[in-house]
Design a protein around this motif. Structure first.
Motif, PDB file in Angstrom:
ATOM      1  N   ASP A  12       0.833  -1.201   0.000  1.00 13.51           N
ATOM      2  CA  ASP A  12       0.000   0.000   0.000  1.00 13.51           C
ATOM      3  C   ASP A  12       0.865   1.247   0.000  1.00 13.51           C
ATOM      4  OD1 ASP A  12      -2.449   1.654   0.327  1.00 13.51           O
ATOM      5  OD2 ASP A  12      -1.388   2.194   2.165  1.00 13.51           O
ATOM      6  N   THR A  13       0.620   2.106  -0.980  1.00 13.80           N
ATOM      7  CA  THR A  13       1.242   3.438  -1.020  1.00 13.80           C
ATOM      8  C   THR A  13       0.199   4.467  -1.441  1.00 13.80           C
ATOM      9  OG1 THR A  13       1.979   3.076  -3.317  1.00 13.80           O
ATOM     10  CG2 THR A  13       3.559   2.567  -1.563  1.00 13.80           C
ATOM     11  N   ALA A  20       4.005  -2.689   3.618  1.00 17.65           N
ATOM     12  CA  ALA A  20       4.016  -3.988   2.949  1.00 17.65           C
ATOM     13  C   ALA A  20       3.654  -5.023   3.994  1.00 17.65           C
ATOM     14  CB  ALA A  20       5.383  -4.288   2.343  1.00 17.65           C
ATOM     15  N   ALA A  21       2.953  -6.067   3.576  1.00 14.32           N
ATOM     16  CA  ALA A  21       2.548  -7.124   4.503  1.00 14.32           C
ATOM     17  C   ALA A  21       2.701  -8.470   3.820  1.00 14.32           C
ATOM     18  CB  ALA A  21       1.108  -6.930   4.961  1.00 14.32           C
ATOM     19  N   LEU A  22       3.057  -9.458   4.599  1.00 18.20           N
ATOM     20  CA  LEU A  22       3.269 -10.804   4.081  1.00 18.20           C
ATOM     21  C   LEU A  22       2.390 -11.775   4.867  1.00 18.20           C
ATOM     22  CD1 LEU A  22       4.994 -12.537   2.119  1.00 18.20           C
ATOM     23  CD2 LEU A  22       6.659 -12.774   3.985  1.00 18.20           C
ATOM     24  N   LEU A  23       1.501 -12.445   4.149  1.00 19.42           N
ATOM     25  CA  LEU A  23       0.658 -13.469   4.743  1.00 19.42           C
ATOM     26  C   LEU A  23       1.261 -14.821   4.406  1.00 19.42           C
ATOM     27  CD1 LEU A  23      -2.056 -14.103   6.218  1.00 19.42           C
ATOM     28  CD2 LEU A  23      -3.080 -14.320   3.941  1.00 19.42           C
ATOM     29  N   VAL A  24       1.667 -15.562   5.443  1.00 16.76           N
ATOM     30  CA  VAL A  24       2.333 -16.847   5.248  1.00 16.76           C
ATOM     31  C   VAL A  24       1.653 -17.903   6.106  1.00 16.76           C
ATOM     32  CG1 VAL A  24       4.504 -18.122   5.380  1.00 16.76           C
ATOM     33  CG2 VAL A  24       4.531 -15.681   4.845  1.00 16.76           C
ATOM     34  N   ASP A  25       1.013 -18.845   5.454  1.00 15.44           N
ATOM     35  CA  ASP A  25       0.393 -19.970   6.170  1.00 15.44           C
ATOM     36  C   ASP A  25      -0.490 -19.498   7.319  1.00 15.44           C
ATOM     37  OD1 ASP A  25       1.882 -21.478   4.402  1.00 15.44           O
ATOM     38  OD2 ASP A  25       3.523 -21.790   5.817  1.00 15.44           O
ATOM     39  N   GLY A  26      -1.287 -18.461   7.049  1.00 12.59           N
ATOM     40  CA  GLY A  26      -2.230 -17.965   8.044  1.00 12.59           C
ATOM     41  C   GLY A  26      -1.674 -16.948   9.011  1.00 12.59           C
ATOM     42  N   GLN A  27      -0.370 -16.682   8.971  1.00 14.23           N
ATOM     43  CA  GLN A  27       0.264 -15.694   9.846  1.00 14.23           C
ATOM     44  C   GLN A  27       0.581 -14.425   9.056  1.00 14.23           C
ATOM     45  OE1 GLN A  27       0.685 -16.162  13.259  1.00 14.23           O
ATOM     46  NE2 GLN A  27      -0.545 -17.983  12.828  1.00 14.23           N
ATOM     47  N   PRO A  45      12.798  -2.090   0.073  1.00 18.10           N
ATOM     48  CA  PRO A  45      13.465  -2.635   1.269  1.00 18.10           C
ATOM     49  C   PRO A  45      12.493  -3.319   2.230  1.00 18.10           C
ATOM     50  CG  PRO A  45      14.351  -0.474   0.756  1.00 18.10           C
ATOM     51  CD  PRO A  45      13.183  -0.672  -0.151  1.00 18.10           C
ATOM     52  N   MET A  46      11.275  -2.780   2.352  1.00 20.91           N
ATOM     53  CA  MET A  46      10.280  -3.441   3.195  1.00 20.91           C
ATOM     54  C   MET A  46       9.966  -4.838   2.677  1.00 20.91           C
ATOM     55  SD  MET A  46       7.389  -0.539   4.029  1.00 20.91           S
ATOM     56  CE  MET A  46       7.665   0.758   5.255  1.00 20.91           C
ATOM     57  N   ILE A  47       9.786  -4.939   1.363  1.00 15.52           N
ATOM     58  CA  ILE A  47       9.468  -6.236   0.749  1.00 15.52           C
ATOM     59  C   ILE A  47      10.601  -7.226   0.982  1.00 15.52           C
ATOM     60  CG2 ILE A  47       9.102  -7.409  -1.456  1.00 15.52           C
ATOM     61  CD1 ILE A  47       7.711  -4.819  -2.417  1.00 15.52           C
TER      62      ILE A  47
END
Length: 236
Positions: A12-13, A20-27, A45-47
């Motif tokens: 999101d910008t 930036a957000a990372l959804l991994v296996d429900g977390q 860099p966030m990614i």
């Protein structure tokens, strides 16, 4: 694919926030910074940090998501360019998510804000207008109950249902110009909520399960105005 197996990166910008957000296996893991002039510098860099923290490569991702608008013209172009570039390179689908819906999701996650079951979201669209969206709570997720639009503050309105509403977003700074019939129904107001990738990821995961992902070429920003206005981020 079940939510527990999904690996999704959201960006999101669309406002002064960069995230930036990372959804991994429900977390869910995220990075967020208020930086009106720092989106280009901060986003990649966030990614990279999010992926590194979870010991993942970009090639491990199943899908991408981004806040597609409405919002800052400049900010929307940044996220769109990054997500399209990644999607083409990785050959993965993209889930566009409404910026207004992302803020509504944030409000629904906070009982102190979401007093009722409805969330009215207003962003400052400049030019004496606001971006306006109305959502109701369905199992903790916002569902639009009216079309998103851009209009003068005097022209905003609320659907008859649900009965309880809260108002969030920078556009509520114009509430003195909004109809009494709207303001009198708002049981709580928070002007400070801005879109964040964390809530973009939550909404995108549900949309992905429903088959609403699109190819990279169809991942386009939503401006709402017929003629795009060059709405700059604060400080630009």
């Amino acid at each position: 694919m079940s939510q527990s197996n999904l690996k999704l990166l959201a960006l999101d910008t669309s406002s002064e926030g960069c995230s930036a957000a990372l959804l991994v296996d429900g977390q869910l893991y995220d990075r967020f910074e208020l930086a009106p002039r720092g989106h280009t510098r901060l986003l990649m860099p966030m990614i990279r940090q999010l992926l590194a923290d979870q010991q993942l490569q970009a090639s491990d991702l199943d899908a991408l998501a981004f806040a597609c608008g409405p919002g800052s013209f400049t900010g929307l172009r940044i996220a769109t360019g990054v997500v399209q570039g990644l999607a083409y390179g990785l050959d993965v689908p993209v889930v566009p998510v409404s910026s207004l819906a992302a803020v509504a999701a944030d409000a629904l996650a906070s009982p102190a804000i979401a007093v009722g079951h409805g969330v009215a979201v207003a962003f400052d669209a400049r030019m004496g207008e606001v971006y306006w969206g109305c959502f109701e709570d369905r199992d903790g997720l916002p569902v639009a109950v009216a079309d998103e639009r851009v209009c003068a503050p005097e022209l905003v309105s609320l659907p008859n249902q649900p009965e309880g509403w809260c108002g969030v977003g920078s556009g509520l700074g114009y509430r003195d110009q909004m109809p009494d019939a709207v303001i009198s129904r708002l049981q709580g107001i928070d002007e400070n909520l801005v879109p964040s990738a964390r809530h973009v990821a939550r909404l995108a995961a549900e949309a992905y399960r429903q088959g609403r992902a699109v190819p990279a070429a169809q991942a386009q920003p939503v401006y709402l105005r017929n003629t795009v206005a060059w709405k700059k981020l604060p400080g630009r």
